[in-house]
Design an enzyme around this catalytic site. Sequence first.
Site, PDB file in Angstrom:
ATOM      1  N   LYS A  96       0.448  -3.071   3.288  1.00  0.00           N
ATOM      2  CA  LYS A  96       1.123  -4.223   2.653  1.00  0.00           C
ATOM      3  C   LYS A  96       2.618  -3.929   2.470  1.00  0.00           C
ATOM      4  O   LYS A  96       3.041  -2.765   2.571  1.00  0.00           O
ATOM      5  CB  LYS A  96       0.467  -4.497   1.294  1.00  0.00           C
ATOM      6  CG  LYS A  96       0.621  -3.330   0.313  1.00  0.00           C
ATOM      7  CD  LYS A  96      -0.297  -3.480  -0.898  1.00  0.00           C
ATOM      8  CE  LYS A  96      -0.120  -2.314  -1.852  1.00  0.00           C
ATOM      9  NZ  LYS A  96      -1.140  -2.317  -2.916  1.00  0.00           N
ATOM     10  N   TYR A 126      32.160   0.637 -11.920  1.00  0.00           N
ATOM     11  CA  TYR A 126      32.028  -0.436 -12.912  1.00  0.00           C
ATOM     12  C   TYR A 126      31.747   0.121 -14.304  1.00  0.00           C
ATOM     13  O   TYR A 126      30.956   1.058 -14.464  1.00  0.00           O
ATOM     14  CB  TYR A 126      30.865  -1.357 -12.544  1.00  0.00           C
ATOM     15  CG  TYR A 126      31.166  -2.338 -11.437  1.00  0.00           C
ATOM     16  CD1 TYR A 126      32.227  -3.232 -11.515  1.00  0.00           C
ATOM     17  CD2 TYR A 126      30.356  -2.373 -10.300  1.00  0.00           C
ATOM     18  CE1 TYR A 126      32.478  -4.140 -10.496  1.00  0.00           C
ATOM     19  CE2 TYR A 126      30.596  -3.285  -9.277  1.00  0.00           C
ATOM     20  CZ  TYR A 126      31.667  -4.167  -9.382  1.00  0.00           C
ATOM     21  OH  TYR A 126      31.901  -5.058  -8.376  1.00  0.00           O
TER      22      TYR A 126
HETATM   23  C1  LIG Z   1      -1.730  -1.048  -2.933  1.00  0.00           C
HETATM   24  C2  LIG Z   1      -3.198  -0.840  -3.101  1.00  0.00           C
HETATM   25  C3  LIG Z   1      -3.837   0.312  -2.603  1.00  0.00           C
HETATM   26  C4  LIG Z   1      -3.064   1.499  -2.079  1.00  0.00           C
HETATM   27  O1  LIG Z   1      -2.607   2.246  -3.178  1.00  0.00           O
HETATM   28  P1  LIG Z   1      -1.840   3.651  -3.036  1.00  0.00           P
HETATM   29  O2  LIG Z   1      -1.688   4.120  -4.429  1.00  0.00           O
HETATM   30  O3  LIG Z   1      -0.545   3.346  -2.377  1.00  0.00           O
HETATM   31  O4  LIG Z   1      -2.684   4.545  -2.210  1.00  0.00           O
HETATM   32  C5  LIG Z   1      -5.216   0.370  -2.648  1.00  0.00           C
HETATM   33  N1  LIG Z   1      -5.947  -0.623  -3.216  1.00  0.00           N
HETATM   34  C6  LIG Z   1      -5.372  -1.721  -3.752  1.00  0.00           C
HETATM   35  C7  LIG Z   1      -6.213  -2.777  -4.366  1.00  0.00           C
HETATM   36  C8  LIG Z   1      -3.978  -1.857  -3.716  1.00  0.00           C
HETATM   37  O5  LIG Z   1      -3.407  -2.947  -4.271  1.00  0.00           O
END
Ligand SMILES: *Cc1c(COP(=O)(O)O)cnc(C)c1O
Length: 379
Positions: free
Chosen positions: A60, A274
Amino acid sequence: MPTSQNSAILNDGINHPNIDDVINEPSFFPEAYVSLETIKSNYASLSSFVTSAETSAVVKANAYGHGMAEVGTALLSAGCRTFFVAYLSEGSALRKALGSEPTIYVFNGIRSTEITAFSESNLSPVCNQVSDIASALQLDQRIGFALHFDTGMNRLGLSQGDMSEIADHIKARPPNLVMSHLACADLPGHEMNAAQLSRFSQIKSDFPESKASLSATAGIYLGEDYHHDLVRPGIGLYGGGPARPAGIKLTPALTLTAPILKVFDVPEGETVGYAATFQTRRPIRVATVSLGYADGYLRSAGNYGFAVLDGIPCPVLGRISMDLTTIDVSDLPAAPRPGDRVEFLGKQAGLEIQAEAAGSIGYELTSRLGGRIRHVWGE
Ligand SMILES: *Cc1c(COP(=O)(O)O)cnc(C)c1O
């Protein structure tokens, strides 16, 4: 006047470089170099630790900023056959990149308006509420779906109270996968882990025909009890995340570098940036680098973050601007020059160390890399 983008010859008779090449000159941009071989070997390392379960890949958010299509293709060639994304749009792009073979789950559920789109791309929804299940059941029988139960995180997922309604729905068609998500997996001693494991084991026994999945990266490290049939690592594939067992070797896959625009000396008693939050206590040499919070270098790294040049750490001075960061290069044996590249993430500038300096986590630093970063994928 030359108006065409490709006009290579002006009427001064000199051969000028192509204008497109000039405005996109890669050496002037921040760059994220992504090692696909490293991601493949991280995948192999995690899957050899998880001997009794399938290792999927969570890609993702553009594979946490590493490039979803490129990472997905590399992991497919490394033997991964199940992928997870958050959005339908991510799933449909991933399907185009990977072809028909792998299973692709969409975490964020399915709405009735999306049924045709899920079918077209052969995407498997993760059902987080009863209305998702009603939509999922309208998909072609060949398309599987997952049920996501909330076992204590209180974020997303079906509740145990939904169980009787669910049972009515799925009598004729069991889910392919039953899953949940741990809230405290990166705190191995936390009591929530055992409590969620026990709730999940109970739920899963109601679905004997379905595969079960509880753990993301940190859950994998809690041991085999947490592996079930399928694990869902994200951050571990990219070489980040919490402390891991000695047997798992993971390497950061992304190197973020940015070019120096200007190098100059600042006398004692001056301020930098800044709001004048940094004041020099001695004469120093400053380099201004072409990277800012618009590129994902978090503003909270002001006065705390660092870059590395020739192995030498160069602290961030003052606030991070939208496009610029100022660093202290006084400790370098020789003054760097405009165009020299400094590392903000990579083998020298550790992801989790840089993240901690910004009051954040590695996940946020890579997933927020901005649109001006030039990605380069290689071995
Ligand atoms: C993003 C996500 C993962 C992966 O998690 P990591 O900590 O990056 O390994 C797995 N399961 C769900 C439901 C997620 O949202």
